[in-house]
Design a protein around this motif. Structure first.
Motif, mmCIF file in Angstrom:
data_model
loop_
_atom_site.group_PDB
_atom_site.id
_atom_site.type_symbol
_atom_site.label_atom_id
_atom_site.label_comp_id
_atom_site.label_asym_id
_atom_site.label_seq_id
_atom_site.Cartn_x
_atom_site.Cartn_y
_atom_site.Cartn_z
ATOM 1 N N GLY A 58 0.784 -1.235 0.000
ATOM 2 C CA GLY A 58 0.000 0.000 0.000
ATOM 3 C C GLY A 58 0.810 1.275 0.000
ATOM 4 O O GLY A 58 0.308 2.325 0.408
ATOM 5 N N HIS A 59 2.060 1.238 -0.491
ATOM 6 C CA HIS A 59 2.915 2.434 -0.452
ATOM 7 C C HIS A 59 2.717 3.305 -1.687
ATOM 8 O O HIS A 59 2.772 2.822 -2.824
ATOM 9 C CB HIS A 59 4.390 2.037 -0.361
ATOM 10 C CG HIS A 59 5.317 3.212 -0.440
ATOM 11 N ND1 HIS A 59 5.567 4.034 0.648
ATOM 12 C CD2 HIS A 59 6.030 3.723 -1.481
ATOM 13 C CE1 HIS A 59 6.399 4.999 0.278
ATOM 14 N NE2 HIS A 59 6.692 4.838 -1.006
ATOM 15 N N THR A 60 2.505 4.594 -1.469
ATOM 16 C CA THR A 60 2.503 5.598 -2.531
ATOM 17 C C THR A 60 3.545 6.661 -2.197
ATOM 18 O O THR A 60 4.033 6.746 -1.066
ATOM 19 C CB THR A 60 1.123 6.275 -2.687
ATOM 20 O OG1 THR A 60 0.851 7.044 -1.498
ATOM 21 C CG2 THR A 60 0.024 5.247 -2.897
ATOM 22 N N SER A 61 3.850 7.496 -3.173
ATOM 23 C CA SER A 61 4.852 8.552 -2.957
ATOM 24 C C SER A 61 4.432 9.511 -1.851
ATOM 25 O O SER A 61 5.289 10.134 -1.203
ATOM 26 C CB SER A 61 5.086 9.322 -4.259
ATOM 27 O OG SER A 61 5.541 8.474 -5.287
ATOM 28 N N ALA A 62 3.115 9.643 -1.621
ATOM 29 C CA ALA A 62 2.639 10.552 -0.579
ATOM 30 C C ALA A 62 3.132 10.152 0.800
ATOM 31 O O ALA A 62 3.218 10.988 1.705
ATOM 32 C CB ALA A 62 1.113 10.598 -0.589
ATOM 33 N N ALA A 63 3.472 8.876 0.971
ATOM 34 C CA ALA A 63 3.945 8.401 2.275
ATOM 35 C C ALA A 63 5.428 8.675 2.479
ATOM 36 O O ALA A 63 5.949 8.457 3.575
ATOM 37 C CB ALA A 63 3.673 6.909 2.407
ATOM 38 N N GLY A 64 6.110 9.148 1.434
ATOM 39 C CA GLY A 64 7.535 9.411 1.540
ATOM 40 C C GLY A 64 8.317 8.503 0.614
ATOM 41 O O GLY A 64 7.766 7.902 -0.309
ATOM 42 N N ALA A 65 9.632 8.397 0.862
ATOM 43 C CA ALA A 65 10.496 7.583 0.006
ATOM 44 C C ALA A 65 10.099 6.111 0.113
ATOM 45 O O ALA A 65 9.664 5.654 1.174
ATOM 46 C CB ALA A 65 11.951 7.776 0.420
#
Length: 283
Positions: A58-65
């Motif tokens: 569930g990782h997107t760029s909005a969460a950081g690197a």
């Protein structure tokens, strides 16, 4: 049970004398990944067909690197490294809001809930209110109130809440051993899945895309051979991993294809990041 054992195995989530602040355990990360799915190639937002791209758990760029790009791929180990960083925000919310002694497993259950519903919703939840008042049993029961999306009860969220509640109450990772291909839980649907509402929603999408005939045999039932064949055909044409399993990447690609046709999406599992639910048939 965790709710009746001595305080020897409990601590304040924020740490304290002789204790470090709690972070999600390896077992807790695995438990959460069962429900979120682990995808090693970037997949598009189903609403835009592009950005924001999602990868891992569930990782997107909005969460950081790292910044997620179209053709990005990662390893399973990297997916969990990214998850550990992404969880820091939610762990901080749990540490800040929970004022009573809890176990590592209870912390993991609370972080899983917070990750799924968001920090503000968690902070204002009855789970936190009951817990801080010392009503552990009421807090456990309140997990199951968070079972809706788009105003409707979703069967996938019901199952997730039951597993989180069981972890909170018993310290047993009910789904913790389920992050393998032989267990039918979480966001992945596959041959033999026994969730008829979710499978029917998937089949409606495949019918709309022409991969299943509208008059298919009713005995195909809960993800039978015809549905698996249709999924494999769609995955092959869409340059996806061809395994006959419907996880977040395949689900997103189906939604994008339906949007391109102007067809309505029958949501067959948890809504993906940024996905607006138009009609919820299942989770």
């Amino acid at each position: 049970m965790a709710l009746s054992k001595s305080a020897a195995g409990l601590q304040h989530a924020s740490g304290g004398k002789g204790f470090k602040p709690l972070v999600t355990s390896e077992a807790g990360q695995k438990f959460l990944s069962v429900w979120e799915g682990v995808v090693l190639s970037a997949y598009p937002d189903p609403g835009t067909g592009g950005k924001p791209w999602t990868i891992g758990i569930g990782h997107t760029s909005a969460a950081g690197a790292p910044v997620v790009t179209r053709d990005m791929t990662i390893t399973r180990a990297q997916a969990f490294e990214i998850l550990a960083r992404d969880l820091q925000l939610f762990e901080a919310v749990v540490r800040e809001r929970v004022k009573v002694l809890i176990s590592q497993q209870q912390f993991d259950a609370l972080v899983s809930l917070c990750f799924n519903i968001g920090g503000p919703a968690f902070a204002g939840s009855s789970v936190v209110r009951h817990l801080n008042a010392g009503r552990y049993l009421d807090a456990a029961a309140a997990f199951e109130l968070w079972n809706k999306a788009g105003g409707r009860v979703m069967s996938g969220l019901v199952r997730r809440r039951e597993a989180e509640r069981a972890l909170f109450e018993t310290d047993i990772y009910v789904a913790g051993g389920a992050a393998n291909d032989d267990v039918d839980v979480g966001t992945v649907l596959r041959r033999g899945s026994k969730h008829p509402d979710a499978i029917r929603a998937l089949q409606l999408d495949l019918i709309a895309l022409g991969w299943l005939p509208a008059d298919r045999d009713a005995d195909d039932g809960d993800f039978g051979p015809n549905t698996e064949k249709a999924v494999i055909g769609f995955q092959t044409k869409s340059s996806l991993t061809v395994d006959g399993r419907v996880g977040p990447a395949t689900r997103s690609a189906i939604a994008v294809a339906l949007a391109a046709k102007g067809a309505r999406v029958a949501v067959g599992m948890y809504p993906l990041p940024g996905q607006k639910i138009v009609e919820t048939l299942a989770a």
